[in-house]
Write a protein that holds these residues in place. Structure first.
Motif, mmCIF file in Angstrom:
data_model
loop_
_atom_site.group_PDB
_atom_site.id
_atom_site.type_symbol
_atom_site.label_atom_id
_atom_site.label_comp_id
_atom_site.label_asym_id
_atom_site.label_seq_id
_atom_site.Cartn_x
_atom_site.Cartn_y
_atom_site.Cartn_z
ATOM 1 N N VAL A 51 53.829 47.094 54.286
ATOM 2 C CA VAL A 51 54.823 47.993 54.895
ATOM 3 C C VAL A 51 56.002 47.168 55.430
ATOM 4 C CG1 VAL A 51 55.272 49.738 56.672
ATOM 5 C CG2 VAL A 51 53.078 49.749 55.450
ATOM 6 N N GLN A 52 55.697 46.018 56.023
ATOM 7 C CA GLN A 52 56.792 45.153 56.521
ATOM 8 C C GLN A 52 57.712 44.756 55.367
ATOM 9 O OE1 GLN A 52 54.255 42.162 58.221
ATOM 10 N NE2 GLN A 52 54.546 42.895 60.316
ATOM 11 N N ALA A 53 57.110 44.458 54.223
ATOM 12 C CA ALA A 53 57.912 44.069 53.061
ATOM 13 C C ALA A 53 58.727 45.259 52.559
ATOM 14 C CB ALA A 53 57.001 43.545 51.948
ATOM 15 N N ALA A 54 58.101 46.423 52.532
ATOM 16 C CA ALA A 54 58.806 47.624 52.061
ATOM 17 C C ALA A 54 59.970 47.961 52.995
ATOM 18 C CB ALA A 54 57.824 48.797 51.966
ATOM 19 N N ALA A 55 59.759 47.693 54.282
ATOM 20 C CA ALA A 55 60.829 47.967 55.252
ATOM 21 C C ALA A 55 62.058 47.099 54.976
ATOM 22 C CB ALA A 55 60.314 47.741 56.675
ATOM 23 N N LEU A 56 61.818 45.922 54.424
ATOM 24 C CA LEU A 56 62.944 45.027 54.110
ATOM 25 C C LEU A 56 63.841 45.593 53.016
ATOM 26 C CD1 LEU A 56 61.265 41.468 54.007
ATOM 27 C CD2 LEU A 56 62.626 42.503 55.853
ATOM 28 N N ALA A 83 54.130 50.969 64.085
ATOM 29 C CA ALA A 83 55.152 51.446 65.031
ATOM 30 C C ALA A 83 56.025 50.287 65.518
ATOM 31 C CB ALA A 83 54.485 52.156 66.213
ATOM 32 N N ALA A 84 55.483 49.080 65.445
ATOM 33 C CA ALA A 84 56.233 47.913 65.931
ATOM 34 C C ALA A 84 57.229 47.383 64.893
ATOM 35 C CB ALA A 84 55.254 46.799 66.320
ATOM 36 N N ILE A 85 57.209 47.927 63.668
ATOM 37 C CA ILE A 85 58.168 47.463 62.645
ATOM 38 C C ILE A 85 59.512 48.148 62.932
ATOM 39 C CG2 ILE A 85 58.664 47.368 60.159
ATOM 40 C CD1 ILE A 85 55.592 47.573 59.678
ATOM 41 N N PRO A 86 60.533 47.378 63.267
ATOM 42 C CA PRO A 86 61.774 47.995 63.771
ATOM 43 C C PRO A 86 62.408 48.992 62.796
ATOM 44 C CG PRO A 86 61.882 45.582 63.858
ATOM 45 C CD PRO A 86 60.595 45.913 63.218
ATOM 46 N N GLU A 87 62.315 48.718 61.485
ATOM 47 C CA GLU A 87 62.991 49.601 60.511
ATOM 48 C C GLU A 87 62.313 50.971 60.379
ATOM 49 O OE1 GLU A 87 61.952 46.541 59.902
ATOM 50 O OE2 GLU A 87 63.636 45.329 59.193
ATOM 51 N N ALA A 110 49.695 54.976 70.617
ATOM 52 C CA ALA A 110 49.910 53.826 69.724
ATOM 53 C C ALA A 110 51.247 53.920 68.988
ATOM 54 C CB ALA A 110 48.767 53.730 68.732
ATOM 55 N N GLY A 111 51.870 55.097 69.029
ATOM 56 C CA GLY A 111 53.194 55.220 68.397
ATOM 57 C C GLY A 111 53.275 56.250 67.282
#
Ligand code: SAM
Length: 327
Positions: A51-56, A83-87, A110-111
């Motif tokens: 998900v972090q990569a997809a957010a990029l 929830a902690a991934i800013p994007e 938890a968000g």
């Protein structure tokens, strides 16, 4: 980012498990479907990384689904990590609601922003039959918990089943007059267990619409609802909630499709009905960088087909149940 058909792909549905605590008759056979061996299922940390990569590359909205997501251990911590991934500005969950009452509070803390609850009948005995054993009282308690926690908009997903719940369309739509609920009627898709007989049970969203207007009055179009994707929303006069229709079969919405799916087994799937999946598990397990993973996401987006052919003569979806793909 845009795919080859100028659609902005910014929505990732993450199937955290292929296991489910219900056996809805149109989704799975009574004994269930063979589950993926544990070692083959992505760890939640691996899913977070993807998900972090997809957010990029432009993913802003994530929906956690399954199988039944609430049976996956560690889900609350996973929600917190997403929830902690800013994007990521929209984080939602699709659940059958059986375990929601006991989990809603911690998930919200938890968000988690909002939930969609699947509910095909308001009659306990029929609900138990459709789901092969589900307890409607638990689902309703889950819906009440989500409303009490103001996880708006709280959406209900109802699959239209001719001869099975068409006599409840009015009662389901009437919920929107009493509660700020968004009841979405979904056309049965010829996927998984129901593939051989889906046409016999098929009831179009248009028919449901007519039934509602005949019994409850005019439906007025609502312009914007948070997270409104393929559904079109309408309101009965004076209703706090809305009625939505998802015409996956009778009128496909591929030109508006903004989604990508990550399956529990680590496949990136660009279209629900297209069997092709891009494996990301191998890359995740050899410790690929976020940039490398992002390139895989870009490749999956680039391969997204222009439209599906579901509903056309002879065309059905794959054999895989929605529980395997992540409905
Ligand atoms: N267990 C969760 C739930 O029940 O919401 C998430 C997974 S479930 C597969 C997601 C949604 O897919 C449910 O609303 C279910 O009714 C729907 N679904 C499953 N098979 C379907 C089919 N053949 N056509 C339309 N919707 C289907």
């Amino acid at each position: 980012m845009q795919d080859g058909f100028h659609r902005e792909i910014n929505y990732l549905r993450v199937s955290v498990t292929d296991r489910c605590n219900l056996r809805c008759f149109y989704c799975m056979p009574p004994h269930g479907v063979p589950t993926i061996p544990h070692a083959e299922v992505l760890r939640l940390e691996e899913m977070t990384r993807l998900v972090q990569a997809a957010a990029l590359v432009g993913v802003k909205k994530v929906r956690v689904t399954g199988g039944e997501p609430l049976v996956r251990k560690g889900l609350t911590a996973f929600v917190e990590a997403l929830a902690a991934i800013p994007e990521i500005d929209d984080l939602a969950l699709t659940t059958n609601g059986i375990l929601l009452a006991e989990r809603a509070k911690e998930l919200k803390a938890a968000g988690l922003k909002r939930v969609n609850v699947s509910l095909d009948s308001l009659r306990p005995e029929k609900y138990a039959r459709i789901t092969r054993g589900g307890d409607l009282a638990k689902v309703w308690a889950g819906i009440e918990a989500a409303l009490a926690l103001e996880m708006h908009p709280v959406k209900l997903n109802t699959v239209l089943l001719k001869g099975f719940n068409d006599d409840e369309i009015v009662a389901l739509a009437a919920l929107t007059l009493r509660f700020p609920l968004h009841v979405r009627f979904i056309e049965l898709m010829p996927l998984g267990a129901c593939r051989p007989w889906a046409a016999d049970y098929f009831l179009s969203a248009g028919e449901a619409w007519e039934t509602i207007e005949k019994n409850l009055g005019s439906l007025h179009e609502v312009r914007k609802l948070v997270g409104s994707g393929p559904a079109r929303y309408y309101r009965l006069a004076g209703a706090p909630g809305t009625v939505g229709f998802i015409t996956a079969v009778s009128d496909h919405f591929c030109d508006r499709c903004n989604r990508l799916r990550l399956t529990a087994g680590g496949g990136l799937r660009a279209c629900l009905y297209d069997e092709r999946e891009l494996d990301v598990k191998a890359a995740l397990r050899r410790g690929a960088s976020l940039e490398e993973l992002a390139r895989l996401v870009v490749r999956a987006i680039a391969g997204k087909p222009g439209r599906h052919r579901l509903g056309e003569a002879g065309e059905g979806g794959g054999q895989k149940a929605m529980s395997r793909i992540g409905g």
